[in-house]
Design a protein around this motif. Structure first.
Motif, PDB file in Angstrom:
ATOM      1  N   LEU A   2       0.826  -1.187   0.000  1.00 10.62           N
ATOM      2  CA  LEU A   2       0.000   0.000   0.000  1.00 10.62           C
ATOM      3  C   LEU A   2       0.870   1.251   0.000  1.00 10.62           C
ATOM      4  CD1 LEU A   2      -2.663  -1.101   2.623  1.00 10.62           C
ATOM      5  CD2 LEU A   2      -2.833  -1.165   0.132  1.00 10.62           C
ATOM      6  N   PRO A   3       0.369   2.337  -0.615  1.00 10.98           N
ATOM      7  CA  PRO A   3       1.148   3.576  -0.626  1.00 10.98           C
ATOM      8  C   PRO A   3       1.374   4.097   0.792  1.00 10.98           C
ATOM      9  CG  PRO A   3      -0.675   3.669  -2.188  1.00 10.98           C
ATOM     10  CD  PRO A   3      -0.881   2.443  -1.354  1.00 10.98           C
ATOM     11  N   THR A   4       2.484   4.768   0.995  1.00 10.80           N
ATOM     12  CA  THR A   4       2.760   5.394   2.285  1.00 10.80           C
ATOM     13  C   THR A   4       2.455   6.882   2.177  1.00 10.80           C
ATOM     14  OG1 THR A   4       5.054   5.728   1.624  1.00 10.80           O
ATOM     15  CG2 THR A   4       4.540   3.736   2.875  1.00 10.80           C
ATOM     16  N   THR A   5       2.164   7.502   3.300  1.00  7.74           N
ATOM     17  CA  THR A   5       1.827   8.921   3.271  1.00  7.74           C
ATOM     18  C   THR A   5       3.071   9.801   3.339  1.00  7.74           C
ATOM     19  OG1 THR A   5       1.535   8.879   5.670  1.00  7.74           O
ATOM     20  CG2 THR A   5      -0.413   8.519   4.316  1.00  7.74           C
ATOM     21  N   GLU A   6       4.178   9.252   3.824  1.00  9.59           N
ATOM     22  CA  GLU A   6       5.415  10.012   3.950  1.00  9.59           C
ATOM     23  C   GLU A   6       6.549   9.277   3.250  1.00  9.59           C
ATOM     24  OE1 GLU A   6       5.694  12.934   5.212  1.00  9.59           O
ATOM     25  OE2 GLU A   6       3.656  13.097   6.005  1.00  9.59           O
ATOM     26  N   PRO A   7       7.529  10.016   2.751  1.00 11.38           N
ATOM     27  CA  PRO A   7       8.703   9.334   2.198  1.00 11.38           C
ATOM     28  C   PRO A   7       9.324   8.428   3.243  1.00 11.38           C
ATOM     29  CG  PRO A   7       8.729  11.684   1.686  1.00 11.38           C
ATOM     30  CD  PRO A   7       7.614  11.463   2.670  1.00 11.38           C
ATOM     31  N   PRO A   8       9.815   7.262   2.849  1.00 13.96           N
ATOM     32  CA  PRO A   8      10.347   6.310   3.821  1.00 13.96           C
ATOM     33  C   PRO A   8      11.642   6.768   4.472  1.00 13.96           C
ATOM     34  CG  PRO A   8      10.737   5.542   1.599  1.00 13.96           C
ATOM     35  CD  PRO A   8       9.870   6.752   1.481  1.00 13.96           C
ATOM     36  N   PHE A   9      12.366   7.662   3.804  1.00 10.20           N
ATOM     37  CA  PHE A   9      13.643   8.123   4.348  1.00 10.20           C
ATOM     38  C   PHE A   9      13.713   9.641   4.275  1.00 10.20           C
ATOM     39  CE2 PHE A   9      14.923   3.982   4.819  1.00 10.20           C
ATOM     40  CZ  PHE A   9      14.993   3.265   3.635  1.00 10.20           C
ATOM     41  N   ASP A  10      14.126  10.238   5.374  1.00  7.22           N
ATOM     42  CA  ASP A  10      14.349  11.682   5.380  1.00  7.22           C
ATOM     43  C   ASP A  10      15.714  11.981   4.781  1.00  7.22           C
ATOM     44  OD1 ASP A  10      11.937  12.253   6.640  1.00  7.22           O
ATOM     45  OD2 ASP A  10      12.799  11.845   8.619  1.00  7.22           O
ATOM     46  N   GLU A  15      19.248  17.530  -0.447  1.00  6.13           N
ATOM     47  CA  GLU A  15      18.258  18.550  -0.089  1.00  6.13           C
ATOM     48  C   GLU A  15      16.830  18.010  -0.089  1.00  6.13           C
ATOM     49  OE1 GLU A  15      18.861  21.838  -2.676  1.00  6.13           O
ATOM     50  OE2 GLU A  15      20.862  22.309  -1.896  1.00  6.13           O
ATOM     51  N   GLU A  16      16.562  17.020  -0.931  1.00  3.49           N
ATOM     52  CA  GLU A  16      15.225  16.443  -1.016  1.00  3.49           C
ATOM     53  C   GLU A  16      15.290  14.982  -0.589  1.00  3.49           C
ATOM     54  OE1 GLU A  16      12.558  18.095  -1.763  1.00  3.49           O
ATOM     55  OE2 GLU A  16      13.575  19.979  -2.255  1.00  3.49           O
ATOM     56  N   PRO A  17      14.160  14.397  -0.175  1.00  4.05           N
ATOM     57  CA  PRO A  17      14.159  12.962   0.163  1.00  4.05           C
ATOM     58  C   PRO A  17      14.718  12.146  -0.993  1.00  4.05           C
ATOM     59  CG  PRO A  17      12.088  13.964   0.823  1.00  4.05           C
ATOM     60  CD  PRO A  17      12.828  15.012   0.034  1.00  4.05           C
ATOM     61  N   PRO A  18      15.674  11.280  -0.736  1.00  4.43           N
ATOM     62  CA  PRO A  18      16.322  10.538  -1.821  1.00  4.43           C
ATOM     63  C   PRO A  18      15.426   9.469  -2.443  1.00  4.43           C
ATOM     64  CG  PRO A  18      17.148   9.788   0.296  1.00  4.43           C
ATOM     65  CD  PRO A  18      16.271  10.962   0.582  1.00  4.43           C
ATOM     66  N   LEU A  19      14.362   9.094  -1.733  1.00  2.00           N
ATOM     67  CA  LEU A  19      13.419   8.101  -2.241  1.00  2.00           C
ATOM     68  C   LEU A  19      12.013   8.633  -2.049  1.00  2.00           C
ATOM     69  CD1 LEU A  19      15.079   4.931  -0.682  1.00  2.00           C
ATOM     70  CD2 LEU A  19      15.076   5.539  -3.101  1.00  2.00           C
ATOM     71  N   SER A  20      11.191   8.514  -3.093  1.00  2.00           N
ATOM     72  CA  SER A  20       9.820   9.011  -3.017  1.00  2.00           C
ATOM     73  C   SER A  20       8.947   8.043  -2.235  1.00  2.00           C
ATOM     74  CB  SER A  20       9.257   9.197  -4.426  1.00  2.00           C
ATOM     75  OG  SER A  20       9.232   7.960  -5.105  1.00  2.00           O
ATOM     76  N   SER A  21       7.783   8.510  -1.840  1.00  2.00           N
ATOM     77  CA  SER A  21       6.857   7.639  -1.131  1.00  2.00           C
ATOM     78  C   SER A  21       6.412   6.500  -2.036  1.00  2.00           C
ATOM     79  CB  SER A  21       5.645   8.440  -0.653  1.00  2.00           C
ATOM     80  OG  SER A  21       4.954   8.977  -1.763  1.00  2.00           O
ATOM     81  N   ASN A  22       6.289   5.315  -1.457  1.00  2.00           N
ATOM     82  CA  ASN A  22       5.861   4.108  -2.174  1.00  2.00           C
ATOM     83  C   ASN A  22       6.722   3.817  -3.396  1.00  2.00           C
ATOM     84  OD1 ASN A  22       4.220   1.836  -2.459  1.00  2.00           O
ATOM     85  ND2 ASN A  22       2.936   2.853  -3.953  1.00  2.00           N
ATOM     86  N   TYR A  23       8.029   4.091  -3.283  1.00  2.00           N
ATOM     87  CA  TYR A  23       8.907   3.805  -4.420  1.00  2.00           C
ATOM     88  C   TYR A  23       8.937   2.322  -4.729  1.00  2.00           C
ATOM     89  CZ  TYR A  23      12.465   2.120  -1.135  1.00  2.00           C
ATOM     90  OH  TYR A  23      13.143   1.404  -0.183  1.00  2.00           O
ATOM     91  N   GLU A  24       8.767   1.449  -3.688  1.00  2.00           N
ATOM     92  CA  GLU A  24       8.764   0.002  -3.933  1.00  2.00           C
ATOM     93  C   GLU A  24       7.610  -0.379  -4.852  1.00  2.00           C
ATOM     94  OE1 GLU A  24       8.267   1.443  -0.917  1.00  2.00           O
ATOM     95  OE2 GLU A  24       9.314   0.336   0.676  1.00  2.00           O
ATOM     96  N   GLY A  25       6.401   0.151  -4.519  1.00  2.00           N
ATOM     97  CA  GLY A  25       5.229  -0.168  -5.331  1.00  2.00           C
ATOM     98  C   GLY A  25       5.360   0.314  -6.764  1.00  2.00           C
ATOM     99  N   ALA A  26       5.953   1.492  -6.935  1.00  2.00           N
ATOM    100  CA  ALA A  26       6.137   2.018  -8.288  1.00  2.00           C
ATOM    101  C   ALA A  26       7.074   1.132  -9.096  1.00  2.00           C
ATOM    102  CB  ALA A  26       6.686   3.446  -8.213  1.00  2.00           C
ATOM    103  N   ILE A  27       8.155   0.674  -8.463  1.00  2.00           N
ATOM    104  CA  ILE A  27       9.108  -0.197  -9.152  1.00  2.00           C
ATOM    105  C   ILE A  27       8.440  -1.522  -9.515  1.00  2.00           C
ATOM    106  CG2 ILE A  27      11.219  -1.557  -8.843  1.00  2.00           C
ATOM    107  CD1 ILE A  27      12.284   0.821  -7.155  1.00  2.00           C
ATOM    108  N   ILE A  28       7.700  -2.092  -8.572  1.00  2.00           N
ATOM    109  CA  ILE A  28       7.000  -3.363  -8.811  1.00  2.00           C
ATOM    110  C   ILE A  28       6.064  -3.239  -9.997  1.00  2.00           C
ATOM    111  CG2 ILE A  28       5.237  -4.893  -7.823  1.00  2.00           C
ATOM    112  CD1 ILE A  28       6.622  -4.429  -5.092  1.00  2.00           C
ATOM    113  N   ASN A  29       5.343  -2.132 -10.056  1.00  2.00           N
ATOM    114  CA  ASN A  29       4.411  -1.907 -11.163  1.00  2.00           C
ATOM    115  C   ASN A  29       5.151  -1.693 -12.479  1.00  2.00           C
ATOM    116  OD1 ASN A  29       2.530   0.426 -12.691  1.00  2.00           O
ATOM    117  ND2 ASN A  29       1.430  -1.333 -11.885  1.00  2.00           N
TER     118      ASN A  29
END
Length: 276
Positions: A2-10, A15-29
């Protein structure tokens, strides 16, 4: 997943979160799996912020040399020990915090970038390394290392998702082998030990590739010349194999055969009715 509401890593250095929220799901898709597919987290992907912090600290220690400005690991130790007494403390109520955790790190940990101890101890050492690095290493270098870490994490998930997709294709192949696959044509083999067989002209050699039950009752995958197949009446236990079916895509005879059929550039052949 399921999508997360916050990026998994600060962000730590970038300067910006290095990984977007639900990056795992996007890759899987993106690799062709449904977004809800259950893909196990790869070992190379940290499970949470603490694991990522430890991994990032170890990467900084391993970077060394010209990249970080410290040409020898002894220089790292010396730098940390001279930095710690005057550094801002992690905890106001715990004077000497940084110095304590610098001294807890062995030369081997610094030399090989492998922090030892339990999860909490490793995390505190990692935070110490990051605090030292922030004061003593160029920001551009630290940002490059953190961004490289993010790319490696994404690649680990991509590899895991692609492996899951491959396994699903292999399972489907085993359940319902197609009549044709990449130049190979399914052979209606007439032998009780043969589970499935295909024929093709493999680089000038008419060949049969098959999954069959071996003498130990385990399934095997081998390729035979059609001549050898005919001479032994389609009995794979008696025929001399032309080559093994080897794969890096999965375990088991069907995985080996599936990979074998997709590996070689073959010329299609019509199944010879005398090849049984």
């Amino acid at each position: 997943m399921l999508p997360t509401t916050e990026p998994p890593f600060d962000p730590i250095f970038v300067e910006e979160p290095p990984l977007s929220s639900n990056y795992e799901g996007a890759i899987i898709n993106n690799v062709g799996l449904p977004f809800y597919a259950d893909v196990d987290r790869p070992d190379e992907a940290p499970a949470d912020e603490r694991e990522r912090t430890i991994d990032l600290a170890e990467r900084i220690l391993r970077a060394g040399g010209v990249r970080t400005g410290f040409g020898h690991h002894e220089e790292v130790r010396t730098s940390m020990e001279s930095w710690a007494p005057d550094a801002d403390e992690e905890c106001d109520a715990d004077p000497g915090y940084w110095r304590t955790h610098v001294l807890l790190m062995s030369p081997k940990e610094m030399n090989f970038g492998q922090l030892n101890g339990g999860p909490e101890g490793r995390y505190k050492k990692a935070k110490t390394v990051l605090a030292w690095a922030e004061d003593c290493i160029d920001t551009d270098v630290l940002q490059e290392i953190e961004q490289s870490q993010a790319e490696d994490i994404k690649q680990a998930w991509r590899d895991a998702a692609e492996a899951e997709l491959t396994q699903r294709e292999i399972d489907q192949f085993a359940e319902d082998p197609p009549d044709k696959l990449d130049g190979w044509t399914r052979l209606d083999a007439n032998h009780d030990d043969v589970e499935v067989a295909y024929v093709a002209d493999n680089h000038g050699t008419p060949s049969v590739a098959a999954v069959f039950e071996g003498a130990d009752s385990e399934l095997e995958a081998l390729e035979f010349t059609i001549e050898e197949w005919k001479e032994n009446d389609g009995n794979p236990r008696e025929a001399r194999p032309n080559r093994h079916c080897v794969t890096t895509d999965g375990d088991g005879a069907y995985a080996h055969l599936w990979s074998h059929l997709l590996t070689f550039e073959v010329e299609p052949m019509k199944p010879d009715p005398t090849v049984q």
